[in-house]
Design a protein around this motif. Sequence first.
Motif, mmCIF file in Angstrom:
data_model
loop_
_atom_site.group_PDB
_atom_site.id
_atom_site.type_symbol
_atom_site.label_atom_id
_atom_site.label_comp_id
_atom_site.label_asym_id
_atom_site.label_seq_id
_atom_site.Cartn_x
_atom_site.Cartn_y
_atom_site.Cartn_z
ATOM 1 N N ILE A 78 0.042 6.387 8.392
ATOM 2 C CA ILE A 78 1.233 7.196 9.136
ATOM 3 C C ILE A 78 1.763 6.123 9.918
ATOM 4 C CG2 ILE A 78 1.873 8.695 10.620
ATOM 5 C CD1 ILE A 78 1.780 10.146 8.162
ATOM 6 N N GLY A 79 1.055 5.422 10.893
ATOM 7 C CA GLY A 79 1.417 4.479 11.743
ATOM 8 C C GLY A 79 2.126 3.492 11.281
ATOM 9 N N GLU A 80 1.716 2.889 10.196
ATOM 10 C CA GLU A 80 2.359 1.672 9.449
ATOM 11 C C GLU A 80 3.688 2.060 8.919
ATOM 12 O OE1 GLU A 80 -0.196 -0.063 6.470
ATOM 13 O OE2 GLU A 80 -1.567 -0.185 7.670
ATOM 14 N N ILE A 81 3.666 3.573 8.441
ATOM 15 C CA ILE A 81 5.087 3.912 7.836
ATOM 16 C C ILE A 81 6.036 4.000 8.957
ATOM 17 C CG2 ILE A 81 6.192 5.845 6.610
ATOM 18 C CD1 ILE A 81 3.568 6.308 5.163
ATOM 19 N N ALA A 82 5.651 4.333 10.013
ATOM 20 C CA ALA A 82 6.617 4.698 11.217
ATOM 21 C C ALA A 82 7.167 3.338 11.803
ATOM 22 C CB ALA A 82 5.801 5.294 12.556
ATOM 23 N N GLN A 83 6.139 2.171 11.688
ATOM 24 C CA GLN A 83 6.712 0.950 12.152
ATOM 25 C C GLN A 83 7.913 0.525 11.022
ATOM 26 O OE1 GLN A 83 3.842 -2.021 12.047
ATOM 27 N NE2 GLN A 83 3.035 -1.482 14.159
ATOM 28 N N VAL A 84 7.607 0.725 9.838
ATOM 29 C CA VAL A 84 8.864 0.234 9.034
ATOM 30 C C VAL A 84 10.084 0.962 9.277
ATOM 31 C CG1 VAL A 84 9.280 0.271 6.451
ATOM 32 C CG2 VAL A 84 7.148 -0.185 7.252
ATOM 33 N N GLY A 115 0.757 -1.296 0.135
ATOM 34 C CA GLY A 115 0.033 0.029 0.123
ATOM 35 C C GLY A 115 0.815 1.290 0.122
ATOM 36 N N THR A 116 2.166 1.311 0.041
ATOM 37 C CA THR A 116 2.885 2.448 0.008
ATOM 38 C C THR A 116 4.028 2.547 -0.949
ATOM 39 O OG1 THR A 116 4.158 1.645 1.632
ATOM 40 C CG2 THR A 116 2.622 2.752 2.534
ATOM 41 N N LEU A 117 4.192 3.959 -1.439
ATOM 42 C CA LEU A 117 5.312 4.066 -2.417
ATOM 43 C C LEU A 117 5.787 5.424 -2.330
ATOM 44 C CD1 LEU A 117 5.356 2.612 -5.808
ATOM 45 C CD2 LEU A 117 4.642 5.197 -6.267
ATOM 46 N N SER A 118 7.196 5.329 -2.057
ATOM 47 C CA SER A 118 7.828 6.554 -1.925
ATOM 48 C C SER A 118 7.705 7.405 -3.353
ATOM 49 C CB SER A 118 9.272 6.322 -1.478
ATOM 50 O OG SER A 118 9.352 5.355 -0.650
ATOM 51 N N HIS A 177 2.983 7.731 -1.617
ATOM 52 C CA HIS A 177 1.688 7.618 -2.194
ATOM 53 C C HIS A 177 0.913 6.394 -1.441
ATOM 54 C CE1 HIS A 177 -0.945 6.535 -5.563
ATOM 55 N NE2 HIS A 177 -1.326 7.731 -5.528
ATOM 56 N N ALA A 178 0.005 6.455 -1.023
ATOM 57 C CA ALA A 178 -0.843 5.494 -0.207
ATOM 58 C C ALA A 178 -1.706 5.054 -1.235
ATOM 59 C CB ALA A 178 -1.335 5.884 1.077
#
Lengths: 86, 107, 93, 169
Positions: free
Chosen positions: D143-149, D120-123, D134-135
């Motif tokens: 945002i929470g998922e990105i922070a985990q990564v 679901g994410t793309l820089s 891009h989500a």
Amino acid sequence: MDPVLTALAAFIMLTALLGIWRIERGPTGADRMLAAMLFGTTGVALALVLAEAVGRGGLRDAALVFALLGALTAVAFVKRAWGAGD
Amino acid sequence: MPSLELTVRALEYAFYAAGAFFFLAGSVGLVRFPDVYTRLHALTKSDNLGLGLVCVGLAVRSGSAIIALKLLVIWLLVLVAGATACYLVAEAARSAGVKPWTREAQR
Amino acid sequence: MSVVFDILLLGALVWIAVGALSEMRLFKSVVMFVVFGLFLAIAWVRLDAPDVALAEAAIGAGVTGALMLDAVGHLRARSTPYPTPPRDEDADA
Amino acid sequence: MMTLTSLRRFLVRWIVIAAVWWIISEGDGSSLWLGALVALAAAALSMSLRPDGIPGLSPLGALRFAGYFLVNSVLGGVDVAMRALKPSMPIDPRFVSYPLRLTDVSARVLFANTLSLLPGTLSAQLSGDTLVVHALDCSGDVIGEIAQVEERVAGVFGIALAEASGGAV
């Protein structure tokens, strides 16, 4: 040649041909570039599958070159040829 | 032991089938998705996974550790090259002002 | 089964070649050319000639494709405000 | 003047590149001498391009990250494949700005490239301390998922995350 490997190669080739439709339609240059990237990845897969099918290890090196090629054309594209017009 | 050989064969073919499925999904995404950015999603994730699965199948078939390693190196190279190219194209599209597709704009 | 693959490959090659040559927009034509190079390399793979495939992929599709993309970029940069061609009288002045 | 640490760095790179050559030549020992020479040149080039090494790369963190990455890139592929093949095409894409907490360049590159391969994410753009992502489906806690990564990536380099300079948008 192993019929399963040949069938796999033919199938991957068919999915790659879907990308030509994207080159035809566009609408932006970036969309056309995506199709070229698609052919880079499928080209690697095809070379690896065919290498196994005909039992020639040297063909795997061709797959390596395909992998590099996708990145090279993408860099040339964003550095030089980008224009949203086509 | 033919039954073991048969199991390995079945496993190999299962990997091929799964890989072919993801190649198909990537191409369908490339055709169906509405804008550059969403198409990039389909291309980078689906096709790289498809290639990975085909590589695993081929590694099982070859039964040699060094060839499996080489397939892994090729897959990693494709991953790095694909992710980098994907970022470059997305950034170029963004700075050229390609508008992202949103669901609201369609209503 | 391999006949099916060969027919697909040959059909794709001819289709892409015609597409690349008949296209008026340069950028699209160059992308077609790169894709043609990739398919041609696959054809060399199929013909069991790995070294030719390597050369075709690296030089035919890769380097030539990058150079052509570069050329398209230069042409576009030049063509936007098109300079009036110098006339013969101006050369003497 | 070559210091002892940069000499060590050079040797490590040489060995790693030579090992990759050995793998690519499918374990063929007869061309290894040529590979060693080419690897030497490649290591010298890599030293001139990037003289400072990667800070505190932890092997255990890298291994844990590899496992996490493998599982999640499969999930990413399945996710996007389902969205592409379903007739209703359930996507709701949007750009999201994410204030980066990683400061090191290698860590940022790894983070941006990893995000592109996860579900679901793309820089899309890295400018200053902000990463535009891009989500594909912004209904969840993107945002929470990105922070985990980002925390996972920080674990590879053994660095603590600085506080974000601004609130998540």
